[in-house]
Design an enzyme around this catalytic site. Structure first.
Site, mmCIF file in Angstrom:
data_model
loop_
_atom_site.group_PDB
_atom_site.id
_atom_site.type_symbol
_atom_site.label_atom_id
_atom_site.label_comp_id
_atom_site.label_asym_id
_atom_site.label_seq_id
_atom_site.Cartn_x
_atom_site.Cartn_y
_atom_site.Cartn_z
ATOM 1 N N PHE A 30 2.101 -68.386 -56.525
ATOM 2 C CA PHE A 30 2.969 -69.397 -57.026
ATOM 3 C C PHE A 30 3.739 -68.728 -58.239
ATOM 4 O O PHE A 30 4.950 -68.911 -58.406
ATOM 5 C CB PHE A 30 2.174 -70.618 -57.255
ATOM 6 N N PRO A 76 -9.479 -47.128 -59.507
ATOM 7 C CA PRO A 76 -8.596 -46.555 -60.332
ATOM 8 C C PRO A 76 -7.884 -45.414 -59.911
ATOM 9 O O PRO A 76 -6.678 -45.263 -60.056
ATOM 10 C CB PRO A 76 -9.535 -46.191 -61.688
ATOM 11 N N TYR A 156 -14.003 -68.731 -65.441
ATOM 12 C CA TYR A 156 -12.398 -68.386 -65.240
ATOM 13 C C TYR A 156 -11.765 -68.053 -66.674
ATOM 14 O O TYR A 156 -11.256 -67.071 -66.725
ATOM 15 C CB TYR A 156 -11.691 -69.754 -64.803
ATOM 16 N N LYS A 160 -10.289 -64.135 -67.966
ATOM 17 C CA LYS A 160 -8.861 -64.343 -68.319
ATOM 18 C C LYS A 160 -8.806 -63.609 -69.527
ATOM 19 O O LYS A 160 -8.015 -62.703 -69.909
ATOM 20 C CB LYS A 160 -8.228 -65.429 -68.042
#
Length: 350
Positions: A30, A76, A156, A160
């Site tokens: 989104f 990585p 969450y 973050k």
């Protein structure tokens, strides 16, 4: 950062990003999809990278290159080789895991960002899309400024925040020219979350014959007041962050929100009113709300965005809700990751 400096002086697009090569990670989601389209409209050469492919191509809109890649599965070394082959002047990271287990959230919200900042070429412009939930619970009425010490209270928000810290640390060490846009709750066409779920519920019933007495929408308690910003304004903020002159936002967090706290129950009622659908809302049992945060109130201070980026929200919330009704959430995942839909309880009684 020479490429960014040269692009900022171009003449194509509202921010002169002509030919600037930008990777948008999570570009099928989104926020990532909107960021990719906004950058392309500003003249950038955009490539969307995600597990789901590119963002939907709007009729008459910019055509975007897309790379299908499972970023969570890359180590990585593979990530470094991929970035070297792409040679972007700027990277926008819109990848994120909202719902699901702690391991999945840590992989995408934390470890992927750590790998990204460790493998990007020196002084690359990196724009990380963070979350206002990183601040944790707050109480009004004072707006939340970027100088507030975060105290996240959910998996969450904590993961973050760790992603944010990777970007800030690398930027302050001079390894990157990175910044974090700390984004509030997002509204507008295609928005997920509670409002998107209600808009989709309305769309599904708009083609039906209403039952006697109209539809009834049952929701759990809606006690929060949150800051909302239209997704198109978020796209504009991303463009301005990519186009900012070198060093201007390095190592900074910048709040991107509407700048006011709005009761969520009023927004739901306004959506129902704007729809014209014969429907009334009733309270259902259960806790309601979102497991992403226990914050009941939030209003962001957005003055830094105005000063550093020349950004202000331009879409009125009422228009944002109208556009959400015209283009409801298509029931896909959030921010480039397909996952479980959010667990708000929407029930209908006839």
């Amino acid at each position: 950062m020479t490429a960014v400096r040269q692009a900022a002086g171009g003449s194509t697009g509202p921010h002169g990003l002509r030919g600037l090569r930008v990777l948008v990670l999570g570009g099928s989601g989104f926020l990532g999809g909107r960021a990719a389209r906004s950058l392309a409209l500003a003249g950038a050469d955009v490539t969307s990278v995600s597990r789901g492919g590119g963002p939907p191509q709007a009729p008459g809109g910019p055509q975007l290159a897309a790379v299908r890649l499972d970023l969570a599965a890359m180590g990585p070394r593979i990530l470094r080789d991929f970035l070297a082959a792409q040679a972007p002047a700027a990277v926008v990271n819109a990848v994120g895991q909202v719902w699901g287990g702690e391991g999945n959230m840590a992989d995408l919200n934390d470890r992927l960002v750590a790998d990204l900042v460790a493998t990007l070429p020196a002084r690359t412009r990196l724009v990380q899309l963070g979350s206002s939930l990183e601040y944790g619970p707050v109480t009004g009425p004072a707006p939340v400024h970027e100088t507030r010490r975060p105290a996240p209270d959910t998996v969450y928000a904590r993961t973050k925040l760790r992603g944010t810290e990777h970007v800030l640390r690398a930027s302050r060490d001079g390894r990157l020219d990175g910044a974090v846009l700390r984004v509030a709750n997002v509204s507008g066409p295609g928005a997920p979350g509670l409002l998107g779920s209600v808009a989709r519920w309305i769309a599904e019933r708009s083609a039906e014959q209403p039952p006697p007495g109209g539809h009834v929408l049952r929701l759990g308690p809606l006690l929060a007041a949150r800051d909302f910003v239209d997704v198109r304004d978020v796209g504009d903020a991303v463009v301005r962050a990519v186009a900012a002159r070198p060093g201007r936002i390095r190592g900074r967090v910048v709040n991107i929100g509407g700048g006011r706290a709005v009761p969520v129950d009023r927004l739901v009622d306004r959506l129902l009113q704007l729809s014209g659908l014969p429907v009334r809302r009733e309270a259902a049992g259960g806790a309601g709300g979102s497991p992403r945060s226990s914050a009941a109130w939030q209003q962001l201070d957005i003055d830094r965005a105005r000063r550093l980026l020349g950004w202000v929200p331009r879409h009125a919330l009422d228009q944002s809700l109208r556009d959400m009704l015209a283009a409801p959430d298509p029931a896909r995942g959030h921010d480039g990751v397909t996952g479980p839909q959010n667990p708000y309880r929407l029930e209908e009684s006839k």
